[in-house]
Motif scaffolding. Structure first.
Motif, PDB file in Angstrom:
ATOM      1  N   THR B 325       0.841  -1.200   0.000  1.00  0.00           N
ATOM      2  CA  THR B 325       0.000   0.000   0.000  1.00  0.00           C
ATOM      3  C   THR B 325       0.873   1.246   0.000  1.00  0.00           C
ATOM      4  N   ILE B 326       0.219   2.374  -0.324  1.00  0.00           N
ATOM      5  CA  ILE B 326       0.932   3.648  -0.300  1.00  0.00           C
ATOM      6  C   ILE B 326       0.696   4.285   1.067  1.00  0.00           C
ATOM      7  N   GLU B 327       1.740   4.492   1.806  1.00  0.00           N
ATOM      8  CA  GLU B 327       1.587   5.101   3.134  1.00  0.00           C
ATOM      9  C   GLU B 327       1.639   6.626   3.014  1.00  0.00           C
ATOM     10  N   TYR B 328       1.002   7.303   3.934  1.00  0.00           N
ATOM     11  CA  TYR B 328       0.944   8.764   3.851  1.00  0.00           C
ATOM     12  C   TYR B 328       1.032   9.362   5.249  1.00  0.00           C
ATOM     13  N   ASP B 329       1.201  10.657   5.292  1.00  0.00           N
ATOM     14  CA  ASP B 329       1.293  11.376   6.562  1.00  0.00           C
ATOM     15  C   ASP B 329      -0.111  11.487   7.172  1.00  0.00           C
ATOM     16  N   LYS B 332      -2.168  14.586   8.193  1.00  0.00           N
ATOM     17  CA  LYS B 332      -2.871  15.424   7.219  1.00  0.00           C
ATOM     18  C   LYS B 332      -4.331  14.999   7.052  1.00  0.00           C
ATOM     19  N   VAL B 333      -4.797  14.112   7.915  1.00  0.00           N
ATOM     20  CA  VAL B 333      -6.198  13.677   7.831  1.00  0.00           C
ATOM     21  C   VAL B 333      -6.864  13.860   9.206  1.00  0.00           C
ATOM     22  N   VAL B 334      -7.946  14.609   9.212  1.00  0.00           N
ATOM     23  CA  VAL B 334      -8.716  14.828  10.440  1.00  0.00           C
ATOM     24  C   VAL B 334      -9.919  13.890  10.409  1.00  0.00           C
ATOM     25  N   SER B 335     -10.326  13.375  11.557  1.00  0.00           N
ATOM     26  CA  SER B 335     -11.460  12.444  11.577  1.00  0.00           C
ATOM     27  C   SER B 335     -12.731  13.114  11.057  1.00  0.00           C
ATOM     28  N   ARG B 336     -13.634  12.287  10.524  1.00  0.00           N
ATOM     29  CA  ARG B 336     -14.887  12.817   9.995  1.00  0.00           C
ATOM     30  C   ARG B 336     -16.044  11.970  10.547  1.00  0.00           C
ATOM     31  N   PRO B 337     -16.349  12.168  11.816  1.00  0.00           N
ATOM     32  CA  PRO B 337     -17.430  11.370  12.395  1.00  0.00           C
ATOM     33  C   PRO B 337     -18.789  11.827  11.866  1.00  0.00           C
ATOM     34  N   PRO B 338     -19.779  10.927  11.868  1.00  0.00           N
ATOM     35  CA  PRO B 338     -21.123  11.383  11.508  1.00  0.00           C
ATOM     36  C   PRO B 338     -21.603  12.417  12.524  1.00  0.00           C
ATOM     37  N   THR B 339     -22.429  13.337  12.083  1.00  0.00           N
ATOM     38  CA  THR B 339     -22.881  14.435  12.960  1.00  0.00           C
ATOM     39  C   THR B 339     -24.372  14.660  12.785  1.00  0.00           C
ATOM     40  N   PRO B 556     -23.297  21.605  11.390  1.00  0.00           N
ATOM     41  CA  PRO B 556     -22.389  21.575  10.243  1.00  0.00           C
ATOM     42  C   PRO B 556     -22.545  22.762   9.291  1.00  0.00           C
TER      43      PRO B 556
END
Lengths: 189, 594
Positions: B325-329, B332-339, B556
């Protein structure tokens, strides 16, 4: 040879219609097709994904980690979140469009910077501005079909009669704008 | 005719083709769309939403007794609710074919646990089918009805989220016309009193023996020989995942009929391959059966107990690593919980309730469960449907025995969940003299599963008008004296109602009444909630002092511009619930016509 397309985005962005059109087209073209998506709580503004696989005979409806030929992200940050599903030599189409998630809206985090750079550094990345293109043709909501157009082009599926697929699956008053949208998408990549 | 169908759509199609006449369910992910699709066959099938899964199954049993092909459909945890009739209908048997669909949420995409309902088939001694994709789902459901009638037994039909929500190409057929069978009264068969049950019990064992023969001979269980160095035994979607990994480099024992298991066929397969992998999701049921037969195999010692057996999981378990797989930093990703959606009627209550001190909040199953999270922090626990009220009761009773207790327990439950199993709990509160505060969030629909009608909405699954349950009257009839109905978007009303409830030393019920923002409003809703969703709010940036109070409502539609230090409201999302307008300390938020 089975091909795998992963569409990702945020609940409400229209990934479902895009994948419905895509799978209808693939079926019409005579492929075996499987598609998988998870419904439920994610539709409340959460991260969503749709797996589309096609070929002569498809077994798994799910794309495995490191298995997608292309990753099409309707939202910028989502492209990174799902990147591990992409094949080592796969391509990313990323919509230059941000949707703030709740931690960002509440001020607990900032929308990350440098996402496009990170993507470009790691793999072949095509950045599109589907939102702007959609507004140009008169309906902000057809961003999803513009992105479908990019898939059609990149996967070499131009031979399928997309006009018919759109006419068969879209409400009459939105047919024309969607016909334009898919062509715009095809020309973007 | 070929169609691209989800597993749920395929089951509905198969039920129609099988000549089903009656179907009942309570919505629950991933099963919901089965009944929604069955309901479209209005001419041929009576399709209903029941208040809970037990009622759904019991209705289907009644329909079967008088001779119709009938089905009940539910998510895995729903079968816990329906377990009581399940175990006894196994003894009484059926008249018209009876199939019970259990949709197991392997991977817990939308559920509180990952129970393996294949255990129910064994425990209740009922045959079970497990399709691996949409085509099989459609074909097997037809076979399930045939088996049900041939062997006089209810049949369990186990699907998983991945089968329910994946699409595949399905060859469709026509409806088989199955007449309603004659009803003949037979108390020895249908009244399970001690005089009758021993004979019923014997029949169950005889039936299981016959079904094992069927299991060995049915084409739904088959051996697929390729390279025999590896043999894979799998059922359901695990078979598809395994084929994706091994292709023709392994042989397969594909099991579509999994209770009772085909012992003879399993032995035969074992004699033909060198090394056996049992690939099954959740519990080692097939594996244990193989081992009981003295057959060596690899199962849960290699594969995980939890989660889906997707190709990457199998690859990692067998070969030590998945694809590259391609690993990434990840920074740079913030969680996106349902709201909660903009305009969600739960927001006002959660905002006020989350601020209360010395309070335990007992939650339930529905969108309001999201209230546990930031920015509300308005929930301490949740367990299963209907549990909020009863758990609050037990907790409050014990707390009250402590000297100087100052903690109040508040339960929160939705309208549909209250109808499901909350009513019994509220009876208990009144009967056993609790002083809990109970909030029923009446958003006029079963929302989280995608907007299904319920006894409070005034409409049936197939679109007929029906009676409305008056929740206020129902609550009073349970014995609760203190009842208030409020508009949850009005924070003053919410606060006053909570103050009032906290001041009482008796049980109380607060009903928050406002429609879900995503609901397609009925004519009655439009009459009752005249101003709903007709305005928008906007921020006057001259007045905004950048205090971020409005962002604490968790809407939101509201964002905060860190450079300008001003709040903004997205006019495309805002529906004018005005919760933010009420929390703004400098009156910078105003109303504009939509």
């Amino acid at each position: 040879m089975v091909k795998s397309i992963l569409l990702v985005g945020v609940g409400g962005q229209g990934t479902i219609l895009a994948s419905k059109l895509l799978t209808a087209g693939l079926m019409e073209a005579g492929y075996d097709v499987k598609m998988s998506e998870i419904h439920g709580m994610s539709q409340r503004g959460g991260s969503v994904s749709t797996h589309v696989r096609y070929g002569e005979k498809v077994e798994s409806p799910v794309i495995e980690l490191g298995g997608a030929d292309i990753l099409v992200s309707f939202e910028m940050m989502e492209a990174l979140r799902w990147l591990r599903y992409l094949r080592k030599d796969g391509k990313v189409v990323v919509n230059n469009f941000k949707i703030n998630s709740m931690p960002i809206l509440c001020g607990l985090a900032d929308y990350p910077t440098g996402i496009l750079e990170e993507l470009s550094e790691k793999t072949t990345t095509i950045v599109v501005d589907a939102a702007q293109e959609a507004v140009k043709i008169g309906n902000a909501k057809v961003m999803n079909v513009i992105l479908l157009g990019t898939i059609v082009k990149l996967m070499g599926l131009e031979g399928i009669n997309w006009d018919k697929i759109i006419r068969d699956n879209v409400k009459p008053k939105f047919i024309d704008v969607n016909l334009k949208a898919i062509k715009v998408g095809m020309d973007l990549v | 005719m070929k169609k691209l169908l989800t597993g749920n759509e395929a089951i509905a199609r198969g039920a129609w083709e099988a000549g089903v006449r009656f179907a009942s369910a309570y919505p629950g992910t991933p099963s919901t769309e089965i009944l929604e699709n069955i309901a479209t066959y209005k001419e041929d099938i009576l399709a209903e939403w029941a208040p809970n899964e037990k009622v759904a199954l019991e209705s289907a049993i009644g329909a079967s007794y008088v001779g119709a092909r009938a089905l009940a459909s539910m998510k895995h945890v729903g079968l816990n609710v329906a377990a009581d009739p399940l175990f006894t209908v196994s003894y009484t048997g059926i008249n018209g074919g009876l199939v019970i669909i259990t949709a197991d949420d392997v991977g817990m995409h939308s559920s509180q646990n990952e129970q393996d309902n294949r255990n129910y088939a064994r425990a209740a001694k009922i045959p079970m089918f497990e399709p691996s994709d949409s085509q099989e789902a459609k074909d097997m459901i037809k076979e399930a009805f045939e088996i049900s009638e041939e062997y006089g037994t209810p049949v369990l039909f186990r699907v998983t989220t991945r089968v329910c929500h994946s699409k595949g190409i399905v060859e469709c057929g026509d409806r088989k016309n199955v007449e309603i069978r004659e009803y003949v009264k037979d108390v020895k068969k249908r009244v399970p009193v001690p005089a009758h049950t021993p004979a019923m019990r014997d029949r169950v064992e005889e039936r299981l023996n016959k079904l094992e023969e069927f299991s060995n001979s049915t084409p739904w269980n088959y051996i697929e020989l390729h390279d025999t160095r590896i043999g894979v035994v799998a059922s359901g979607c695990s078979y598809r995942f395994a084929k994706e990994v091994f292709g023709d480099s392994a042989s397969y024992l594909k099991l579509g009929f999994t209770n009772p298991l085909p012992k003879r066929l399993m032995k035969e397969f074992a004699s033909k391959v060198d090394k056996i992998y049992v690939i099954e999701e959740d519990d080692p049921i097939i594996e244990n059966e193989l081992k009981a037969l003295g057959i060596q195999c690899f199962g849960k010692d290699v594969f995980p107990y939890q989660g889906e057996m997707t190709p990457d999981v199998i690859r990692k378990a067998v070969y030590g690593q998945a694809k590259e797989t391609i690993e990434y930093d990840t920074n740079k990703v913030v969680s996106r919980p349902p709201t909660y959606c903009a305009g969600c009627p739960h927001r006002g209550l959660m905002y006020e309730l989350g601020k209360r001190k010395n309070t335990i909040i007992s939650g339930d199953i529905g969108c309001y469960a999201l209230g546990f999270a930031e920015p509300y922090n308005a929930m301490d626990w949740s367990t299963c449907m209907g549990a909020s009220i009863s758990m609050a009761h037990g907790a409050q009773k014990v707390l009250n025995t402590k000297e100087d207790n100052n903690i109040r327990v508040v339960s929160i439950i939705g309208d549909s969940t209250f109808f499901h199993t909350g009513i019994n709990s509220l009876l208990n509160v009144a009967y056993n003299k609790s002083n809990t505060i109970n909030v029923i969030l009446d958003n006029r629909i079963t929302a989280m599963t995608g907007h299904q009608e319920n006894p409070g909405t005034g409409y049936t699954l197939q679109g007929e008008k029906t009676v409305f349950v008056d929740i206020e009257a129902l609550v009073k009839a349970c014995g609760i004296k203190n009842v208030r109905a409020i508009n949850p978007n009005n924070l003053k009303e919410v606060k006053e109602a909570l103050d009032w409830a906290y001041s009482l030393d008796e049980a109380s019920v607060i009903i928050t009444k406002w429609p879900c923002v995503l609901k397609k409003l009925s004519e009655e809703d439009k009459e009752e909630f005249k101003d709903a969703f007709k305005t928008k709010c906007s921020v006057d940036s001259e007045k905004c002092v950048g205090c971020k109070m409005c962002t604490k409502t968790g809407c939101p539609a509201i964002s905060f511009d860190k450079i300008e230090k001003k709040a903004k409201i997205d006019p495309n999302s805002c529906v004018g619930c005005e919760v933010c307008l009420q929390v703004c300390p400098v009156k910078a938020i105003g109303k504009v016509e939509a």
